[in-house]
Structures are given as structure tokens and as C-alpha cells.
Design an enzyme around this catalytic site. Sequence first.
Site, PDB file in Angstrom:
ATOM      1  N   LYS A 208       0.719  -1.158  -0.031  1.00 51.73           N
ATOM      2  CA  LYS A 208      -0.144   0.068   0.150  1.00 51.73           C
ATOM      3  C   LYS A 208       0.748   1.204   0.053  1.00 51.73           C
ATOM      4  O   LYS A 208       0.762   2.282  -0.927  1.00 51.73           O
ATOM      5  CB  LYS A 208      -0.886  -0.046   1.138  1.00 51.73           C
ATOM      6  CG  LYS A 208      -1.693   1.314   1.413  1.00 51.73           C
ATOM      7  CD  LYS A 208      -2.773   1.267   2.424  1.00 51.73           C
ATOM      8  CE  LYS A 208      -3.593   2.382   2.756  1.00 51.73           C
ATOM      9  NZ  LYS A 208      -4.208   2.488   3.871  1.00 51.73           N
ATOM     10  N   GLU A 214      10.386  -4.951   4.697  1.00 54.22           N
ATOM     11  CA  GLU A 214      10.018  -6.383   4.271  1.00 54.22           C
ATOM     12  C   GLU A 214       9.811  -6.442   2.667  1.00 54.22           C
ATOM     13  O   GLU A 214      10.670  -7.233   2.027  1.00 54.22           O
ATOM     14  CB  GLU A 214       9.147  -7.069   5.046  1.00 54.22           C
ATOM     15  CG  GLU A 214       9.597  -7.376   6.428  1.00 54.22           C
ATOM     16  CD  GLU A 214       8.865  -6.154   7.243  1.00 54.22           C
ATOM     17  OE1 GLU A 214       8.648  -4.865   7.034  1.00 54.22           O
ATOM     18  OE2 GLU A 214       8.755  -6.271   8.452  1.00 54.22           O
ATOM     19  N   GLY A 280      -4.974  -1.626   4.770  1.00 58.53           N
ATOM     20  CA  GLY A 280      -4.201  -2.665   4.205  1.00 58.53           C
ATOM     21  C   GLY A 280      -4.739  -4.097   4.493  1.00 58.53           C
ATOM     22  O   GLY A 280      -4.960  -4.821   3.743  1.00 58.53           O
ATOM     23  N   ARG A 281      -5.465  -4.156   5.574  1.00 54.06           N
ATOM     24  CA  ARG A 281      -6.123  -5.388   6.124  1.00 54.06           C
ATOM     25  C   ARG A 281      -7.383  -5.756   5.632  1.00 54.06           C
ATOM     26  O   ARG A 281      -8.206  -6.651   5.721  1.00 54.06           O
ATOM     27  CB  ARG A 281      -6.044  -5.599   7.561  1.00 54.06           C
ATOM     28  CG  ARG A 281      -6.681  -4.327   8.335  1.00 54.06           C
ATOM     29  CD  ARG A 281      -6.328  -4.377   9.934  1.00 54.06           C
ATOM     30  NE  ARG A 281      -6.873  -3.361  10.760  1.00 54.06           N
ATOM     31  CZ  ARG A 281      -5.940  -2.151  10.849  1.00 54.06           C
ATOM     32  NH1 ARG A 281      -5.094  -2.231  10.181  1.00 54.06           N
ATOM     33  NH2 ARG A 281      -6.503  -1.324  11.513  1.00 54.06           N
ATOM     34  N   GLU A 366      -5.396  -6.162  14.616  1.00 49.92           N
ATOM     35  CA  GLU A 366      -4.838  -4.989  14.410  1.00 49.92           C
ATOM     36  C   GLU A 366      -5.715  -3.824  14.205  1.00 49.92           C
ATOM     37  O   GLU A 366      -5.472  -2.698  14.621  1.00 49.92           O
ATOM     38  CB  GLU A 366      -3.970  -5.070  12.803  1.00 49.92           C
ATOM     39  CG  GLU A 366      -2.908  -4.076  12.506  1.00 49.92           C
ATOM     40  CD  GLU A 366      -2.098  -4.301  11.202  1.00 49.92           C
ATOM     41  OE1 GLU A 366      -2.711  -4.030  10.112  1.00 49.92           O
ATOM     42  OE2 GLU A 366      -0.800  -4.509  11.306  1.00 49.92           O
ATOM     43  N   HIS A 397      -7.639 -32.626  17.624  1.00 54.71           N
ATOM     44  CA  HIS A 397      -6.697 -33.779  18.172  1.00 54.71           C
ATOM     45  C   HIS A 397      -5.661 -32.787  18.684  1.00 54.71           C
ATOM     46  O   HIS A 397      -4.426 -33.327  18.950  1.00 54.71           O
ATOM     47  CB  HIS A 397      -6.202 -34.611  17.160  1.00 54.71           C
ATOM     48  CG  HIS A 397      -7.425 -35.468  16.631  1.00 54.71           C
ATOM     49  ND1 HIS A 397      -7.670 -36.861  17.329  1.00 54.71           N
ATOM     50  CD2 HIS A 397      -8.133 -35.506  15.613  1.00 54.71           C
ATOM     51  CE1 HIS A 397      -8.658 -37.223  16.488  1.00 54.71           C
ATOM     52  NE2 HIS A 397      -9.206 -36.414  15.631  1.00 54.71           N
ATOM     53  N   LYS A 521       9.199  -1.446  14.326  1.00 56.56           N
ATOM     54  CA  LYS A 521       9.796  -0.612  12.826  1.00 56.56           C
ATOM     55  C   LYS A 521      10.903   0.275  12.903  1.00 56.56           C
ATOM     56  O   LYS A 521      11.909   0.274  12.431  1.00 56.56           O
ATOM     57  CB  LYS A 521       8.677  -0.146  11.799  1.00 56.56           C
ATOM     58  CG  LYS A 521       7.700  -1.220  11.475  1.00 56.56           C
ATOM     59  CD  LYS A 521       6.763  -0.513  10.247  1.00 56.56           C
ATOM     60  CE  LYS A 521       5.391  -1.040   9.895  1.00 56.56           C
ATOM     61  NZ  LYS A 521       4.588  -0.203   9.217  1.00 56.56           N
TER      62      LYS A 521
HETATM   63  O1  F6P Z   1       3.056  -2.559   9.602  1.00 60.86           O
HETATM   64  C1  F6P Z   1       1.671  -2.781   9.426  1.00 60.86           C
HETATM   65  C2  F6P Z   1       1.244  -2.776   8.263  1.00 60.86           C
HETATM   66  O2  F6P Z   1       1.033  -1.272   7.839  1.00 60.86           O
HETATM   67  C3  F6P Z   1      -0.175  -3.292   7.910  1.00 60.86           C
HETATM   68  O3  F6P Z   1      -1.277  -2.447   8.299  1.00 60.86           O
HETATM   69  C4  F6P Z   1      -0.113  -3.505   6.570  1.00 60.86           C
HETATM   70  O4  F6P Z   1      -1.076  -4.344   5.975  1.00 60.86           O
HETATM   71  C5  F6P Z   1       1.403  -3.965   6.412  1.00 60.86           C
HETATM   72  O5  F6P Z   1       2.158  -3.260   7.256  1.00 60.86           O
HETATM   73  C6  F6P Z   1       2.135  -3.685   4.944  1.00 60.86           C
HETATM   74  O6  F6P Z   1       1.979  -2.626   4.556  1.00 60.86           O
HETATM   75  P1  F6P Z   1       2.025  -2.103   2.946  1.00 60.86           P
HETATM   76  O7  F6P Z   1       1.200  -2.960   2.214  1.00 60.86           O
HETATM   77  O8  F6P Z   1       2.192  -0.539   3.058  1.00 60.86           O
HETATM   78  O9  F6P Z   1       3.556  -2.812   2.724  1.00 60.86           O
END
Ligand code: F6P
Length: 557
Positions: A208, A214, A280-281, A366, A397, A521
Site C-alpha cells: 500500500k 520487508e 491494508g487489512r 490490528e 486432536h 519498525k
Molecule cells: O505495519 C503494519 C502494516 O502497515 C499493515 O497494516 C499492512 O497491511 C502491512 O504493514 C503492509 O503494509 P504495506 O502494504 O504498505 O506494505
Amino acid sequence: MQTPVDPTKTEAWHKLSALHDAFVPDLRGAFDADPQRAEKYSFTAAELFVDLSKNLIDGAVLKALVDLADEVGVPAHRDAMFAGERINVTENRSVLHTALRRPKGDVLEVDGVNVVEQVHEVLDAMYAFADRVRSGEWVGVTGKKITTVINIGIGGSDLGPVMVYEALKPYVEPGLEARFISNIDPTDVAETTKGVDPETALFIVASKTFTTLETLTNARMAREWLLDALTESGAIDGSEAQRADAVSKHFVAVSTALDKVEAFGIDPANAFGFWNWVGGRYSVDSAVGLPLVITLGPDNFQNLLEGFHAMDEHFATAPSAQNVPLLMGMLNIWYVNFFKATSHAVLPYSQYLHRFAAYLQQLTMESNGKGVRLDGSPVVTETGEVFWGEPGTNGQHAFYQLIHQGTQLIPCDFIAVANPAHPLKDGDADVHELFLANFFAQTKALAFGKTADEVRAEGTAEEIVPARVFVGNRPTTSIMAPALTPSVVGQLIALYEHITFVQGSVWGIDSFDQWGVELGKQLALQIAPAVAGDAAALEAQDGSTKSLVGYYLAHRV
Ligand code: F6P
């Protein structure tokens, strides 16, 4: 900033407190006393049949819960969300994931722009792109058809697409597969690219913000992997021009920050946008769903969106007393705030939904893991229970023991479909029927338990009777659907989105920000130089961090 209603000061809350104090859980008695109980507390939302009858409720409790929703203004808050008001106050944003699934031709103006039209422009572009990939018109740098789509994203840019891809595996076009890279652990890139032919791979970088450490790190590693492999095999000569050409044919992006996509080296013509009013979620139904559009096909993705929309319509229009997301959200309030439940299990009796709980963890936790209200004041009640789960019967189980006989009250949602994707047999026995028998049996056991007399009647030695008693009265909700179709998956996701919304509304919190993930972060960036061996950076850390990084530095080979 608006001051939310304090739920604990409402008439309905007082009523619920009194009802809770006097409540003696007795599901056996409740079913015996009222032969209509199952019917009375079963509801339909789109194609979902939802049985709430095995919850710790009676008419008075349910009415007070609905009254509480009214008193704190859940319906008005819901309407404000659907209308595009800026209910995400800490980010001053509208919350419009529901606009992502509105039909073409609908009009929803936000700040003078018809957002539904924007949504469909992007959907049309995604569908056209997916058709090109699926038909073989879009080819890799050596002219080969794409067979492997690798999504690089994390959180909402990963969990939704993974979960839906797994849920809808039977709908995946033969000859196409999706893989997903999320973790910055280099193992993820290494393992996920194993066995992939770079000439037939298409990477989708989904972020987003397009700033996520990452995702950008993984995207750079994937780009190197691709270019090195193509150069080594002689598919490209390694010149700048050929490298750029390869990236443009093997990398596309999904983001709200299209300028940053271009800076990364991805052709903006191959980027699909969305908007900051999509959390994002809540984004699997936006351009973030691109790997699904490619692998499942535009028609199936459209059906998924229609499922979401059907649940939205139900949530927006059904009267509160029959409104399934509202009732389920309010039941969660009943358990968290009155019974002090701290977790909630979601147990799909569908192996295809094996990532559903992981997906829900981001959605619910979240969203509602918050300690301050919309006006910045501290919350006045418990918020945000832990969501967790695994598919049945595997969970039976493993951890069901604690749900059946442990000391904690864990409300559970059980999910099953009538028709399996694979109607297999074991001899004459229909295995799906055996599977469903387990689904029915578990909620029955949890609700009605087994008394000491019933245990004794089986001839159990007296000293082991207590260990074999099931007290029952463990609350469950059963959700059934005809089959796990794209539409049903959309309905299920939207159901939980709205449940989450209802709970957040009662608690008066902002369910659409996620400031709680920021500190870690920032610190990771600060600590990175110390981990790389910078003595001054190491010295600046606290004692424990110094010691842990010191361990790493001493042991790395
Ligand atoms: O750090 C949390 C977050 O902002 C989530 O809310 C989001 O889904 C995820 O990181 C990834 O963010 P992006 O889509 O901006 O890479």
C-alpha cells in the site's frame, strides 16, 4: 475529535451487567424449555446460515445487546462508514473498503469524486491485464507464457491473497500457480523461488505504502534473483537495456504510491493503484487481489466481490435484531466485557480455509488491539480479544481439550459447507459426511457436555469420573454455506470485517489505524547498524539488546 459514547454508562450496559450477574448458563435447560430455540436464534445473511442458539443468551440478553448497539450509535457509525465519512480519525481518512465491491454504475461521491467509478477503472485494468497473462499474450522476456505468479507483500498485502488463493484452489486455472513471499527472513525468498523458472515467473510487488522494509527488500532480492538467473542461462546478455526490459516483463506492482513504484524501476503502465481509504487489512478486494485475478480469473474474482457486496448489503440494511454481523459483534462484546473472555477461536471445517484464522488475526487484532478511544482518552473496557484457530478436525486432536475442559471460556465459531469440492469415499462411506458429523458433534459436546451420571452409566470407575465430565455451556456459533464458492468466501470475509467494526464501534476506538506496529519498525532501523557490527550503535542500546546482539556477533560464522 469526537468523544465516543461511554458504553458502560448506557442503560443497556447496566441491564447487561444485571443480566450477567443473574445468568446461570444452562444450554441443556434452555433447549429443553424452548423447542424453537434453534429456529429463534438462527439467521441468514446472504448465503450464510448462522446458528447462534448455542450461545449463552436468552431473549433478554439479545435484546439488551441490540439496545447497547443502538445506544452507542453502531448503526449511525456504520452508515457514516458506508457514506465515506472520515471515521478513521487518527489518519483523517474515509474507510471505504465497501466501495471496492459496489457494482459498476453505483455512485458514491467522496470529496467530489465518484469513487465507485475509480474502483471499476482499476478493476477493468486488472481484468484486462489478467486476461493477457492467462491467454499468453503477455509473455516473459524470452517469449514464454507466465506460469508462476509470485506475490511479494506482507500483512494486508499478503494474508488476504494467500488466504483466498488457498480457499479457492479448485478454481485456479490449470497451468498457473501463485506463490507468496512475505517474510524478510531470506529463507522466504530462497524457498519460494526454488524450482521456479525465471522465464515464466511474474512478480507482483504489493505494498500500500511502497515503503515497507520487508517488501522492498524482498522485491530487490527477487529482482536480483531473476536478473542473475536470466543472465546466467544466457536468456539476456546482462546489459542495462536488457535488464530493464526483463524487469518490465516480469515485475508489476500494486500500491497507493505509484510514484514510488516508478522509482523502484517498475513501469507505471504495469502498476495498479488503490486509495488511502482502503486499510491494508481490508484490501484483498482491491488491486491487492491481482494474484487472485490472474490465477482464478476475472469472473471468479468478480463473484468474490459480489459475495462481499451481498454481506455489505445485509449489514447496511438488515434490522439490528436480524443483522448477523451486528449480532455476532455484540455477542463478542457480551463475552469479552461481561464474561471476561480473552480469546475467540475460529474453526473452519474446510481444509481450504486453513489460512482463515491467520488472516482474521490481522483483521481483528490490528483493528481492535487499541487502548485509547477516538478522542485519545483511555478505553473504559477491555478491548480486542485474541483470535486464533485451525481447521477441524486437526484442532480436535490438538487444542480442543482446553476448549472442552479447561478453565477459560473461549467462544468459538465453527464454519462448514454442505457440498465439498472433492466428494471422495472411503469404501461406501462419504468422507465429507464423516467430516460434517465431527463439525456437528463438537458444538453439541461443547454446549451440552456430559454429566457425572452419564459418565457413570458407561461403567467408568468412580475415581476417574470427574476427569471424564464435560461441564458444557461452552458457547459456539455455527456458520454453514452451500459450498466454498468465491462468493461465499467474499461473504465470510465481509462478515468478519463487519463484526470487527461493530466491536470497535462499541468500544469507541479507531479500528482503522495501526500505530502500534510503528515503534518496532523504527527500532529495527536503529538497531540494524549495531547488528552489522557498528560499535557505537551497539553501545547506544539498552543492556538486554546489547547482550542479545552481542550473542549474535559472537556466534555468527
Ligand atoms: O505495519 C503494519 C502494516 O502497515 C499493515 O497494516 C499492512 O497491511 C502491512 O504493514 C503492509 O503494509 P504495506 O502494504 O504498505 O506494505
